[in-house]
Write a protein that holds these residues in place. Structure first.
Motif, short mmCIF file in Angstrom:
data_model
loop_
_atom_site.label_atom_id
_atom_site.label_comp_id
_atom_site.label_asym_id
_atom_site.label_seq_id
_atom_site.Cartn_x
_atom_site.Cartn_y
_atom_site.Cartn_z
N VAL A 107 0.82 -1.21 0.00
CA VAL A 107 0.00 0.00 0.00
C VAL A 107 0.86 1.27 0.00
O VAL A 107 0.43 2.31 -0.50
CB VAL A 107 -0.95 -0.01 1.22
N GLY A 108 2.06 1.18 0.51
CA GLY A 108 2.92 2.36 0.54
C GLY A 108 3.71 2.58 -0.72
O GLY A 108 3.83 3.72 -1.20
N VAL A 109 4.24 1.51 -1.32
CA VAL A 109 5.17 1.65 -2.44
C VAL A 109 4.46 1.67 -3.79
O VAL A 109 4.78 2.52 -4.64
CB VAL A 109 6.21 0.51 -2.40
N TYR A 125 1.94 7.05 -8.72
CA TYR A 125 1.85 8.52 -8.66
C TYR A 125 2.92 9.18 -9.53
O TYR A 125 2.62 10.08 -10.32
CB TYR A 125 1.98 8.97 -7.21
N PHE A 126 4.16 8.72 -9.40
CA PHE A 126 5.24 9.30 -10.20
C PHE A 126 5.07 8.97 -11.70
O PHE A 126 5.42 9.78 -12.55
CB PHE A 126 6.59 8.82 -9.70
N LEU A 127 4.54 7.78 -12.00
CA LEU A 127 4.29 7.43 -13.39
C LEU A 127 3.24 8.36 -14.01
O LEU A 127 3.40 8.85 -15.14
CB LEU A 127 3.83 5.97 -13.49
N LEU A 128 2.16 8.60 -13.27
CA LEU A 128 1.12 9.49 -13.77
C LEU A 128 1.63 10.93 -13.91
O LEU A 128 1.26 11.64 -14.85
CB LEU A 128 -0.10 9.44 -12.86
N LYS A 129 2.48 11.33 -12.98
CA LYS A 129 3.07 12.67 -13.08
C LYS A 129 3.94 12.76 -14.33
O LYS A 129 3.93 13.79 -15.02
CB LYS A 129 3.91 12.95 -11.84
N TYR A 130 4.67 11.71 -14.62
CA TYR A 130 5.54 11.71 -15.80
C TYR A 130 4.71 11.79 -17.09
O TYR A 130 5.11 12.45 -18.06
CB TYR A 130 6.40 10.45 -15.80
N LEU A 131 3.56 11.14 -17.08
CA LEU A 131 2.69 11.14 -18.26
C LEU A 131 1.80 12.39 -18.34
O LEU A 131 1.03 12.54 -19.29
CB LEU A 131 1.81 9.89 -18.26
N GLY A 132 1.91 13.23 -17.33
CA GLY A 132 1.12 14.46 -17.35
C GLY A 132 -0.33 14.28 -16.92
O GLY A 132 -1.18 15.11 -17.24
N VAL A 133 -0.63 13.21 -16.18
CA VAL A 133 -1.99 12.95 -15.72
C VAL A 133 -2.15 13.52 -14.32
O VAL A 133 -1.29 13.32 -13.45
CB VAL A 133 -2.29 11.44 -15.71
N LEU A 172 -1.22 11.73 -4.45
CA LEU A 172 -0.64 10.60 -3.73
C LEU A 172 -1.55 10.12 -2.61
O LEU A 172 -1.74 8.91 -2.42
CB LEU A 172 0.73 10.99 -3.18
N ILE A 173 -2.12 11.05 -1.84
CA ILE A 173 -2.99 10.65 -0.74
C ILE A 173 -4.22 9.90 -1.25
O ILE A 173 -4.65 8.91 -0.67
CB ILE A 173 -3.42 11.89 0.08
N GLN A 174 -4.76 10.36 -2.36
CA GLN A 174 -5.92 9.69 -2.93
C GLN A 174 -5.58 8.28 -3.40
O GLN A 174 -6.38 7.35 -3.26
CB GLN A 174 -6.48 10.51 -4.09
N LEU A 175 -4.40 8.10 -3.96
CA LEU A 175 -3.99 6.76 -4.39
C LEU A 175 -3.78 5.85 -3.19
O LEU A 175 -4.15 4.66 -3.23
CB LEU A 175 -2.71 6.86 -5.22
#
Length: 299
Positions: A187-189, A195-203, A207-210
């Protein structure tokens, strides 16, 4: 005295004071029957009950994601208090994270119920303004002890009903440690990587919601662990399999509903998240509720 007025000494007070017998009567009535005469004409202001339902009503602003549309603090998280740490120091202060625990029993039960009906796929929208870490933390903590304890108990039942039931049996205390690493780590990793993948793709993501989404997706494994105590391996496979499919569907549909319009690679992302969830269910079945020869100890 002249008429209804009595004169006072001019050396004390100038003018005259009216003398009214009704005033004296009212005073004596109040002394004798205060409940009927003293407060009958009181006009007290009333206030409507608050709708916080026991929630924390603080005024602290938690650390926010780069995009606020996916991870917003709940009620009580608006505004910054004078004592709130600023900058990087806020990440090391417990008060900073208080709005993410700003839920009550009704909220948690409602979110748990939503996790058991994956076809709705509206969990993200319902929690977008108040993602919490309270439910995910206690779900993972419960899973740690439930899977470890019931896994050992199921191993004991399987041993006693096997051909070598007369031999000595030993419990595996390491299951508690491995369960803690597995559930807290997952749940942590995994949400952090997503989150970082979506940030990289511009989505747009949060993080808290995930973390909230992944935490509640594991609740179905708690009742599944109790049903997996039955000393029948086919029954265990069916129970854990159904729970895994429900959890993966809940996770995949909610991620899809959020990122489908934000990235052309949404299908690969959703399938990867579903595959990891299916892998987690397989590990739970093989490690906690599958028993081999090493579960018995000859003496």
């Amino acid at each position: 005295m002249s008429g209804n007025y009595s004169s006072l000494g001019s050396e004390s007070v100038g003018g005259s004071v009216p003398f009214c017998p009704v005033i004296i009567f009212d005073i004596l009535s109040c002394m004798s029957y205060p409940s009927f005469y003293c407060f009958s004409d009181s006009n007290l202001q009333t206030f409507p009950p608050s709708d916080n339902r026991g929630k924390v009503a603080g005024s602290f602003q938690p650390p926010r994601d780069a995009d606020d549309t996916f991870s917003q603090p709940g009620q009580g998280g608006q505004g910054g208090g004078a004592d709130t740490p600023q900058g990087w120091q806020s990440y090391f202060n417990v008060i900073t994270y208080r709005p993410y625990f700003n839920v009550d029993t009704v909220d948690v039960l409602e979110r748990i119920k939503d996790s058991l009906f994956p076809y709705k796929s509206d969990f993200v929208e319902k929690t977008s303004h108040n993602p919490d870490m309270y439910g995910p933390f206690w779900i993972c903590s419960t899973l740690v002890f439930v899977t470890a304890a019931l896994g050992n108990f199921a191993a004991y039942l399987a041993h006693k009903t096997s051909a070598g039931g007369g031999e000595a049996w030993h419990y595996d205390i390491n299951k508690v440690t491995y369960a803690a690493i597995m559930f807290y780590g997952y749940v942590g990793v995994i949400p952090l990587g997503l989150y970082f993948l979506l940030k990289y793709l511009g989505v747009v993501s949060g993080l808290i919601q995930l973390w909230c989404l992944y935490g509640y997706s594991l609740f179905v494994f708690i009742p599944a662990s109790f049903l997996s105590v039955v000393p029948w391996d086919i029954m265990r496979w069916v129970v854990v399999g159904v729970a895994t499919l429900m959890s993966a569907a809940f996770l995949g549909l909610n991620i899809r509903s959020h990122i489908k319009t934000g990235s052309d690679r949404w299908f690969m992302i959703v399938m990867s998240a579903v595959a990891l969830q299916l892998g987690l269910g397989l590990v739970i079945k093989l490690y906690f509720f599958t028993f081999f020869y090493h579960d018995t100890l000859k003496i």
